[in-house]
Design an enzyme around this catalytic site. Structure first.
Site, PDB file in Angstrom:
ATOM      1  N   ASP A 124      13.449  37.103   4.805  1.00 46.78           N
ATOM      2  CA  ASP A 124      13.206  38.466   4.448  1.00 46.78           C
ATOM      3  C   ASP A 124      12.747  39.345   5.731  1.00 46.78           C
ATOM      4  O   ASP A 124      11.816  38.723   6.324  1.00 46.78           O
ATOM      5  CB  ASP A 124      12.102  38.443   3.484  1.00 46.78           C
ATOM      6  N   ARG A 126      12.459  42.576   5.801  1.00 48.50           N
ATOM      7  CA  ARG A 126      11.901  44.060   5.689  1.00 48.50           C
ATOM      8  C   ARG A 126      10.404  44.233   6.126  1.00 48.50           C
ATOM      9  O   ARG A 126       9.732  43.515   6.242  1.00 48.50           O
ATOM     10  CB  ARG A 126      11.611  44.458   3.997  1.00 48.50           C
TER      11      ARG A 126
END
Ligand code: ZN
Length: 202
Positions: A124, A126
């Site tokens: 991830d 983000r």
């Protein structure tokens, strides 16, 4: 994060105001949708949604993004006040083309985390610190956040945003994304009803 301009955005559920931002660091264009007076100092019902072109625009059933986006806007419209930050970080940050490459690996048996790792990316990528200047533009510091993702709550908290309440957003569980949702729960720590009795939906 530089604010540029705003316009009305009629949707099937409410007429939102759409606000445009540009990140001077990355050149990425992000938007926020607001409804009602979010600058009154009270906690704001909010969704922080990362772009998912396949789910948000192309009706993909591989994930729950499109249903989460639609439901979040409906919930905000029903309350008459709230905001949605739409962040342009496709495919948990790896981009659209790499997400399609990851889907190809998943078609061959990898799960969503293994596929990212096989392509050389973290599970991830983000970032949520970009929310802080966007919220500051509206004078918002406290959120009632619609999310199943504890890392998002932690990241926002670390960015100085006070998440005073978490509201589960569990929609569109189907036979195509059951494995994906189970991986998100097992490997990325997402809260789902089977793992988190606190969630009462579904
Ligand atoms: Zn998605």
């Amino acid at each position: 994060m530089d604010y540029v301009d705003s316009c009305q955005l009629p949707t099937p559920w409410a007429v939102f105001t759409l606000h445009a931002f540009v990140s001077p660091d990355t050149g990425k264009e992000h938007v926020a949708l607001t409804l009602g007076n979010v600058a009154d100092g009270q906690p704001v019902l909010a969704r922080v949604h990362s772009e998912c072109l396949t789910g948000d625009a192309l009706f993909s059933q591989r994930c729950d993004c499109g249903a989460q986006l639609e439901t979040a806007l409906q919930v905000i419209a029903k309350e008459g006040r709230g905001m949605l930050l739409y962040l342009r970080q496709e495919g948990r940050g790896i981009g659209l083309v790499n997400k399609i490459r990851a889907y190809q690996l998943q078609d061959q048996g990898a799960d969503t985390v293994e596929a990212n790792v096989q392509l050389g990316f973290p599970a991830d990528m983000r970032r949520y610190d970009i929310c802080k200047p966007m919220l500051a533009h509206f004078g918002v510091s406290e959120l009632r956040l619609m999310t199943n993702n504890p890392k998002k709550v932690n990241a926002l908290t670390q960015a100085g945003i006070n998440v005073v309440e978490r509201l589960p957003l569990q929609v569109n569980r189907n036979r195509y994304n059951e494995g994906y949702l189970q991986t998100k729960a097992a490997k990325l720590g997402h809260w789902f009803a089977t793992h988190a009795p606190v969630d009462e939906q579904e």
